[in-house]
Scaffold this motif. Structure first.
Motif: not given
Length: 400
Positions: A230-240
């Motif tokens: 929940g703190t890792q998988d979507v984070y790159p997508l969140f940043l992009k």
């Protein structure tokens, strides 16, 4: 480590590398979700099913591969397991359709599911007892090390080679098989059990006999997997997509918070040897909860990066205690199987995380901050409650 034998050092290196390289292959995918979606002309939500399928299939690998390790030995099964996930990562590069891609990731999930239990059993059955906390943190630090490696490879090569060739790079871990074959010895604990012809009981009767421990462990691991994924998988997508950061910037931020993850895992794993596993987990989870506003809602790039570093320092700090904590919970003759099964069944229950976070974000007009914060907050609170109510019993396990 001055008093460690050469085999103990090699075994820990092999165990950490196996888990780290497995994570490397897994995390390559999260950096290229939108790019794969573009290739197959589908949405990010549909590609997120690949993450769900991978995580959902891991319990199958934990049970099947773990039983093979109890029967045939930790070393040969670990070698076969590393070769399997490396080959399947490479095959992902050649998937002509989304359906075939998902099928390959399903098989990859089975292979991934076996690594944690087998590698940790081999390590903990080989090392000195006083080093368990340190090695637990070091072993679990292999996971963010894999994430870090994926971030570096993504940042250096993606713009030049595309997502398919990244998965070809994911075949590199196969070289670890040769190192294990030549430099790692079989677990003396397993060999002794084999010589004494101890019978390994079927997994289901053992789980029924220890049902209260298993239920607790599975629920705890569900919360922990929501905590990490929940703190890792979507984070790159969140940043992009939400902050519109480029490949290089996303990679730099990911590298920074994964370095923090490694430090957190080793530090809190070592700390748990002194103050107890549950107390160390509670401390890390509490400070992760405190980091949420900075990590999910900052608009300034520096503050966003600082929040990400703080979050993963604490998330992986708590995770660094889990390998030895789960191992100590389980009966001795099940430690290649039951800890991994509990971990992966909890992981199965949390495998909806990425589709759930993407759904929450889309519901709120593409706002990933809400999706990230809600999952992280619930997971950290639940972990603290579980540790608080179990603390008396769990604290007694530190002497094992």
């Amino acid at each position: 480590m001055n008093k460690w034998s050469k085999n103990q050092i090699n075994t820990v290196f092999a165990a950490v590398s196996s888990w780290g390289l497995d994570a490397f292959d897994f995390f390559l995918l999260i950096f290229v979700i939108s790019d794969i979606a573009h290739t197959f002309s589908v949405t990010n939500k549909e590609i997120s099913l690949a993450i769900f399928i991978t995580l959902a299939c891991r319990p199958v690998g934990a049970i099947f591969i773990g039983k093979m390790a109890e029967k045939y030995g930790r070393k040969p099964v670990l070698m076969a397991n590393v070769a399997a996930f490396s080959i399947l990562s490479g095959l992902s590069a050649f998937a002509p359709t989304l359906t075939i891609f998902l099928a390959i990731r399903c098989l990859y999930g089975i292979a991934m599911g076996g690594i944690w239990g087998v590698a940790s059993a081999l390590a903990f059955e080989t090392i000195p007892s006083k080093a368990k906390g340190f090695v637990s943190g070091l072993f679990q630090a292999g996971y963010p090390l894999g994430y870090l490696s994926a971030a570096v490879v993504y940042g250096l090569f993606f713009d030049h080679v595309g997502w398919r060739n990244l998965f070809l790079i994911g075949t590199f871990p196969v070289f670890l098989v040769a190192f294990i074959y030549f430099f790692v010895e079989e677990s003396s604990v397993w060999k002794q059990a084999k010589n004494e012809k101890r019978q390994n009981l079927p997994i289901i009767p053992i789980m029924i006999q220890n049902w209260h421990i298993c239920i607790f462990a599975i629920i705890l691991m569900m919360c922990f997997n929501f905590f990490s994924h929940g703190t890792q998988d979507v984070y790159p997508l969140f940043l992009k997509e939400q902050h519109h950061l480029n490949t290089h910037t996303v990679s730099i931020i990911a590298i920074c918070y994964n370095i923090a993850s490694i430090i957190g895992g080793i530090s809190f794993g070592t700390l748990s040897q002194k103050i107890g596993r549950p107390k160390a987990i509670i401390i890390a989870s509490f400070f992760a909860l405190c980091a949420i506003p900075l990590w999910a809602f900052s608009s300034n790039l520096v503050l966003l990066g600082l929040g990400a570093v703080m979050m993963q320092l604490m998330v992986q700090g708590a995770w660094g205690i889990i390998p030895i904590y789960l191992t100590e919970l389980m009966p001795h003759n099940t430690r290649a199987v039951l800890p991994g099964v509990a971990y992966q069944l909890g992981n199965l229950l949390a495998s909806v995380n990425l589709p759930l976070q993407v759904y929450i974000a889309e519901t709120y007009g593409g706002n990933y901050s809400i999706a990230l914060a809600s999952i992280a907050m619930m997971a950290s609170i639940c972990i603290m409650l579980l540790m608080f109510f179990n603390i008396k019993r769990a604290s007694s396990l530190i002497s094992i």
